[in-house]
Design a protein around this motif. Structure first.
Motif, PDB file in Angstrom:
ATOM      1  N   GLN A  43       0.945  -1.023   0.170  1.00 54.79           N
ATOM      2  CA  GLN A  43      -0.087  -0.032   0.070  1.00 54.79           C
ATOM      3  C   GLN A  43       1.210   1.447   0.308  1.00 54.79           C
ATOM      4  O   GLN A  43       0.725   2.131  -1.096  1.00 54.79           O
ATOM      5  CB  GLN A  43      -0.680  -0.616   1.002  1.00 54.79           C
ATOM      6  CG  GLN A  43      -1.791  -1.338   1.304  1.00 54.79           C
ATOM      7  CD  GLN A  43      -2.563  -0.981   2.553  1.00 54.79           C
ATOM      8  OE1 GLN A  43      -2.139  -0.860   3.445  1.00 54.79           O
ATOM      9  NE2 GLN A  43      -4.468  -1.700   2.322  1.00 54.79           N
ATOM     10  N   ASN A  44       1.675   0.954   1.043  1.00 57.82           N
ATOM     11  CA  ASN A  44       3.248   2.433   0.856  1.00 57.82           C
ATOM     12  C   ASN A  44       3.455   2.650  -0.497  1.00 57.82           C
ATOM     13  O   ASN A  44       3.006   3.597  -0.761  1.00 57.82           O
ATOM     14  CB  ASN A  44       3.745   2.227   1.782  1.00 57.82           C
ATOM     15  CG  ASN A  44       3.196   2.500   3.458  1.00 57.82           C
ATOM     16  OD1 ASN A  44       2.097   3.214   3.657  1.00 57.82           O
ATOM     17  ND2 ASN A  44       3.820   1.665   4.289  1.00 57.82           N
ATOM     18  N   GLU A  45       3.691   1.776  -1.112  1.00 53.90           N
ATOM     19  CA  GLU A  45       4.604   1.806  -2.537  1.00 53.90           C
ATOM     20  C   GLU A  45       3.423   2.695  -3.217  1.00 53.90           C
ATOM     21  O   GLU A  45       3.669   3.643  -3.908  1.00 53.90           O
ATOM     22  CB  GLU A  45       5.341   0.338  -3.341  1.00 53.90           C
ATOM     23  CG  GLU A  45       6.248   0.218  -2.474  1.00 53.90           C
ATOM     24  CD  GLU A  45       6.284  -1.063  -3.213  1.00 53.90           C
ATOM     25  OE1 GLU A  45       6.615  -1.675  -4.258  1.00 53.90           O
ATOM     26  OE2 GLU A  45       7.224  -2.244  -2.459  1.00 53.90           O
ATOM     27  N   ARG A  46       2.430   1.856  -3.295  1.00 52.56           N
ATOM     28  CA  ARG A  46       1.294   2.161  -4.470  1.00 52.56           C
ATOM     29  C   ARG A  46       1.125   4.073  -4.043  1.00 52.56           C
ATOM     30  O   ARG A  46       0.940   4.986  -4.658  1.00 52.56           O
ATOM     31  CB  ARG A  46       0.277   1.883  -3.646  1.00 52.56           C
ATOM     32  CG  ARG A  46      -0.891   1.255  -5.413  1.00 52.56           C
ATOM     33  CD  ARG A  46      -1.776   0.174  -5.103  1.00 52.56           C
ATOM     34  NE  ARG A  46      -1.260  -0.806  -4.722  1.00 52.56           N
ATOM     35  CZ  ARG A  46      -2.026  -1.654  -3.715  1.00 52.56           C
ATOM     36  NH1 ARG A  46      -2.725  -0.831  -3.383  1.00 52.56           N
ATOM     37  NH2 ARG A  46      -1.608  -3.121  -3.714  1.00 52.56           N
ATOM     38  N   ARG A  47       0.642   4.140  -2.851  1.00 51.11           N
ATOM     39  CA  ARG A  47       0.340   5.478  -1.574  1.00 51.11           C
ATOM     40  C   ARG A  47       1.186   6.623  -2.820  1.00 51.11           C
ATOM     41  O   ARG A  47       1.528   7.911  -2.830  1.00 51.11           O
ATOM     42  CB  ARG A  47       0.318   6.015  -0.958  1.00 51.11           C
ATOM     43  CG  ARG A  47      -0.913   4.716  -0.640  1.00 51.11           C
ATOM     44  CD  ARG A  47      -2.157   5.528  -0.721  1.00 51.11           C
ATOM     45  NE  ARG A  47      -2.964   6.937  -1.164  1.00 51.11           N
ATOM     46  CZ  ARG A  47      -2.978   6.857  -2.481  1.00 51.11           C
ATOM     47  NH1 ARG A  47      -4.337   6.428  -2.819  1.00 51.11           N
ATOM     48  NH2 ARG A  47      -3.838   8.776  -1.994  1.00 51.11           N
ATOM     49  N   TYR A  48       3.040   6.206  -2.748  1.00 54.90           N
ATOM     50  CA  TYR A  48       3.660   6.558  -2.774  1.00 54.90           C
ATOM     51  C   TYR A  48       3.846   7.170  -4.160  1.00 54.90           C
ATOM     52  O   TYR A  48       4.020   8.441  -4.460  1.00 54.90           O
ATOM     53  CB  TYR A  48       5.041   6.130  -2.531  1.00 54.90           C
ATOM     54  CG  TYR A  48       6.542   6.349  -3.242  1.00 54.90           C
ATOM     55  CD1 TYR A  48       6.902   7.590  -2.515  1.00 54.90           C
ATOM     56  CD2 TYR A  48       7.297   6.307  -4.023  1.00 54.90           C
ATOM     57  CE1 TYR A  48       8.614   8.136  -2.263  1.00 54.90           C
ATOM     58  CE2 TYR A  48       8.279   6.613  -4.771  1.00 54.90           C
ATOM     59  CZ  TYR A  48       9.141   8.083  -4.349  1.00 54.90           C
ATOM     60  OH  TYR A  48      10.010   8.881  -4.291  1.00 54.90           O
ATOM     61  N   ASP A  49       3.101   6.185  -5.063  1.00 52.94           N
ATOM     62  CA  ASP A  49       3.905   6.129  -6.780  1.00 52.94           C
ATOM     63  C   ASP A  49       2.771   7.469  -6.827  1.00 52.94           C
ATOM     64  O   ASP A  49       2.672   8.770  -7.555  1.00 52.94           O
ATOM     65  CB  ASP A  49       3.604   4.990  -7.871  1.00 52.94           C
ATOM     66  CG  ASP A  49       5.180   4.713  -7.202  1.00 52.94           C
ATOM     67  OD1 ASP A  49       6.140   4.457  -7.239  1.00 52.94           O
ATOM     68  OD2 ASP A  49       4.293   3.654  -7.569  1.00 52.94           O
ATOM     69  N   GLY A  79      -3.874  15.188   1.286  1.00 55.46           N
ATOM     70  CA  GLY A  79      -2.863  15.384   2.209  1.00 55.46           C
ATOM     71  C   GLY A  79      -1.014  14.878   1.143  1.00 55.46           C
ATOM     72  O   GLY A  79       0.268  14.545   2.373  1.00 55.46           O
ATOM     73  N   VAL A  80      -1.203  16.231   0.224  1.00 56.74           N
ATOM     74  CA  VAL A  80       0.382  15.681   0.106  1.00 56.74           C
ATOM     75  C   VAL A  80       1.041  16.936   0.222  1.00 56.74           C
ATOM     76  O   VAL A  80       2.778  16.843   0.168  1.00 56.74           O
ATOM     77  CB  VAL A  80       0.230  16.025  -1.872  1.00 56.74           C
ATOM     78  CG1 VAL A  80       1.485  15.862  -2.533  1.00 56.74           C
ATOM     79  CG2 VAL A  80      -0.694  14.617  -2.009  1.00 56.74           C
ATOM     80  N   ALA A 103       3.205  11.795  -8.333  1.00 58.07           N
ATOM     81  CA  ALA A 103       3.042  12.309  -9.373  1.00 58.07           C
ATOM     82  C   ALA A 103       1.988  13.600  -9.037  1.00 58.07           C
ATOM     83  O   ALA A 103       1.630  14.366  -9.726  1.00 58.07           O
ATOM     84  CB  ALA A 103       1.342  11.159 -10.233  1.00 58.07           C
ATOM     85  N   ARG A 104       1.019  13.316  -7.836  1.00 57.64           N
ATOM     86  CA  ARG A 104       0.246  14.664  -7.732  1.00 57.64           C
ATOM     87  C   ARG A 104       1.178  15.995  -7.379  1.00 57.64           C
ATOM     88  O   ARG A 104       0.489  16.827  -7.854  1.00 57.64           O
ATOM     89  CB  ARG A 104      -0.630  13.970  -6.249  1.00 57.64           C
ATOM     90  CG  ARG A 104      -1.676  15.400  -6.459  1.00 57.64           C
ATOM     91  CD  ARG A 104      -2.817  14.405  -5.530  1.00 57.64           C
ATOM     92  NE  ARG A 104      -4.045  13.800  -5.960  1.00 57.64           N
ATOM     93  CZ  ARG A 104      -3.904  12.338  -4.882  1.00 57.64           C
ATOM     94  NH1 ARG A 104      -3.808  11.704  -3.968  1.00 57.64           N
ATOM     95  NH2 ARG A 104      -5.304  12.012  -6.004  1.00 57.64           N
ATOM     96  N   ARG A 105       2.029  15.659  -6.906  1.00 57.46           N
ATOM     97  CA  ARG A 105       3.372  16.544  -6.143  1.00 57.46           C
ATOM     98  C   ARG A 105       3.630  16.815  -7.106  1.00 57.46           C
ATOM     99  O   ARG A 105       4.045  18.195  -7.622  1.00 57.46           O
ATOM    100  CB  ARG A 105       3.967  15.858  -5.052  1.00 57.46           C
ATOM    101  CG  ARG A 105       4.475  16.830  -4.174  1.00 57.46           C
ATOM    102  CD  ARG A 105       5.574  16.254  -3.398  1.00 57.46           C
ATOM    103  NE  ARG A 105       6.039  15.103  -3.290  1.00 57.46           N
ATOM    104  CZ  ARG A 105       5.860  13.914  -2.850  1.00 57.46           C
ATOM    105  NH1 ARG A 105       4.819  14.272  -1.736  1.00 57.46           N
ATOM    106  NH2 ARG A 105       5.982  12.882  -2.886  1.00 57.46           N
TER     107      ARG A 105
END
Length: 88
Positions: free
Chosen positions: A13-19, A65-66, A23-25
């Protein structure tokens, strides 16, 4: 290394959220850069339009939350002040 099933799932999950967050940042930075380029070119109309499109993007970053709320607020405020100075 993750051992339990829960910790393995958390790592995935952490890997997925990181990606997603990365991208959002990146997208937020692109919108900010467009405003700054318009300001640098001295085009008030283009800068205003770029700022109008960048503001919701920054606000979305806050809700996801970014970006911290105050950081987004500060960036919007400073960009708006620079755009306003172009018109003066």
């Amino acid at each position: 290394m993750a051992n339990t099933p829960q910790s393995k799932k958390r790592a995935r999950q952490n890997e997925r959220r990181y990606d997603v967050n990365k991208a959002r940042r990146s997208r937020i930075r692109t919108f900010i850069r467009k405003v700054e380029e318009a300001i640098a070119s001295g085009d008030y109309e283009a800068a205003t339009n770029a700022l109008r499109t960048a503001q919701p993007e920054l606000a979305r970053g806050v809700t996801k939350g970014v970006v911290h709320k105050n950081t987004a607020s500060r960036k919007i405020s400073r960009l708006a002040a620079r755009v306003k100075a172009l018109n003066a």
